[in-house]
Design an enzyme around this catalytic site. Structure first.
Site, short mmCIF file in Angstrom:
data_model
loop_
_atom_site.label_atom_id
_atom_site.label_comp_id
_atom_site.label_asym_id
_atom_site.label_seq_id
_atom_site.Cartn_x
_atom_site.Cartn_y
_atom_site.Cartn_z
N ASP A 132 41.76 32.60 47.57
CA ASP A 132 41.01 33.78 47.13
C ASP A 132 39.75 33.33 46.39
OD1 ASP A 132 40.24 36.32 46.51
OD2 ASP A 132 41.91 36.77 45.17
N ASP B 211 37.02 37.70 51.55
CA ASP B 211 37.08 36.64 50.54
C ASP B 211 38.48 36.14 50.25
OD1 ASP B 211 37.93 38.96 49.34
OD2 ASP B 211 36.79 38.69 47.49
N GLU B 212 39.46 36.47 51.10
CA GLU B 212 40.80 35.94 50.87
C GLU B 212 41.60 35.88 52.16
OE1 GLU B 212 43.72 38.35 48.79
OE2 GLU B 212 42.38 40.08 48.90
#
Length: 400
Positions: free
Chosen positions: A6, A96-97
């Site tokens: 993350d 983003d993860e």
């Protein structure tokens, strides 16, 4: 073993990476609403989705910068390329993860901790961004571990130490526990995950309902059999626009124009991914912060803008009295029940000389693809704000 990787304060970290003057200083991305805050700003209590005025009061020295979505999308592509180079088993959650299954790489590469260390090094050196990684036997524990390790950390949860790690944490760490559910659990004397795990599932159902109690009790007792899914396609696509509470209430004409803009955006994304849907959901938030959802399911699946707009307008009209009474501060839509668009039954046109909606949609999509999403718009939307179109992970294409 599963990794949950993350990126830390993603938008703000990209801004700090690209502008040395922002490094080490409180940074807020977005003006009217906080899209992201650096950890320096978070230390003052600034959070995502917070109003800009409140953020300015909490952190008057914060540097506010506009969002640059193209930079965030490019950074995300670079990071996911590293993920894909690490293991073929990658499940993206957002830009983003992601979850990475590295359990089968021990003989070829090494232990999960070594893989995570190398992944974090590559993201830092090749993309210039900090990333936190959690390692655990299940997806849920890996996600909690990455959150606990932030910022820019690494935390591995050994199988024989899972209860020791998880049970002291507050119940808010459980997936599905928001403010309302947490309040119900607190009122019942449950504040930690361990306290929840020691309750009987039947007891919990009286507090949070049968479905939620089964889900929360399983997670609290370390039951999460979900595997990392590769190539999973979205089950729904949506968009929303927050209008705030300031000023006079929005007129029916204004909400209708906003609805049209959201439908245009979502229907175009459907067609871009070769998807069709069957259920339209209208989401409303009122002045008192309560919410309501209304939905309608069509007889046939479609990606046609006109059909979805007609459906949305019908739901808006059916609930106009409620909107007038309570005031509307957020309007959102979701199209769900998505399937492969190639399964759509073709209809023969009754009048060959008439431009049908499917043809019109395709023509508008080509223009917008070539000249930008703002190149063609409805007259009712000129000068109106329909909210930011947040970047999302590309939907995996249909199997050929």
């Amino acid at each position: 073993m599963i990794l949950h990787a993350d990126l830390d304060s993603f938008y703000a970290s990209v801004e700090q990476r690209d502008d040395p003057r922002l490094r080490g200083r409180p940074v807020i991305v977005g003006g009217g609403v906080v899209l992201a805050a650096s950890y320096e700003a978070k230390a003052y209590g600034v959070r995502s989705a917070m109003g800009g005025r409140q953020a300015a009061r909490l952190c008057p020295d914060a540097l506010v910068v506009p969002a640059r979505f193209s930079a965030y999308v490019e950074a995300s592509k670079q990071v996911f390329a590293i993920f894909d180079d690490t293991t073929p088993l990658v499940e993206g959650i957002s830009i983003d993860e992601a979850f990475l299954d590295v359990g089968g790489l021990r003989r070829l590469v090494g232990e999960p901790e070594a893989i995570a260390v190398d992944l974090r090094r590559r993201v830092r050196e090749e993309v210039g961004l900090p990333i936190s990684v959690g390692i655990a036997r299940t997806k849920y524990l890996a996600k909690v571990a990455s959150a606990v390790s932030k910022p820019d950390g690494l935390l591995a949860v050994a199988p024989d130490g899972e209860e020791e790690f998880l049970h002291p944490l507050p119940v808010e760490r459980l997936w599905g526990v928001g403010a309302i559910t947490a309040g119900k659990l607190h009122a019942d004397g449950i504040r930690t995950i361990g306290q929840l795990a020691r309750r009987e599932e039947v007891e919990l159902s009286a507090t949070v309902g049968r479905a939620a109690s089964r889900h929360l009790w399983a997670l609290a007792n370390l039951m999460d059999p979900r595997a990392v899914e590769v190539g999973r396609r979205r089950r729904s696509i949506g968009s929303q626009c927050a209008m705030g509470r300031a000023g006079k209430p929005k007129s029916r004409e204004e909400l209708d124009a906003l609805l049209a803009g959201l439908v245009d955006r979502v229907a175009r994304r459907l067609r871009a991914g070769e998807r069709i849907g069957q259920t339209f959901t209208l989401r409303l938030r009122f002045d008192d912060f309560t919410r309501a959802t209304r939905s309608a399911t069509l007889k046939y699946s479609t990606a046609t803008t006109a059909t979805w707009l007609e459906t949305g307008r019908r739901l808006l009209a059916d609930n106009w009295a409620l909107i007038e009474e309570r005031g509307c501060t957020l309007l959102g839509i979701t199209i769900s029940g998505l399937v492969d668009g190639r399964s759509q039954q073709l209809e023969l046109p009754l009048f060959p000389d008439v431009v049908h909606e499917n043809g019109l949609d395709a023509a508008l999509d080509r223009v917008r693809d070539r000249f930008g999403s703002a190149s063609v718009t409805r007259a009712a939307l000129v000068g109106r704000r329909t909210g930011l179109e947040m970047p999302t992970l590309p939907d995996p294409g249909p199997l050929r």
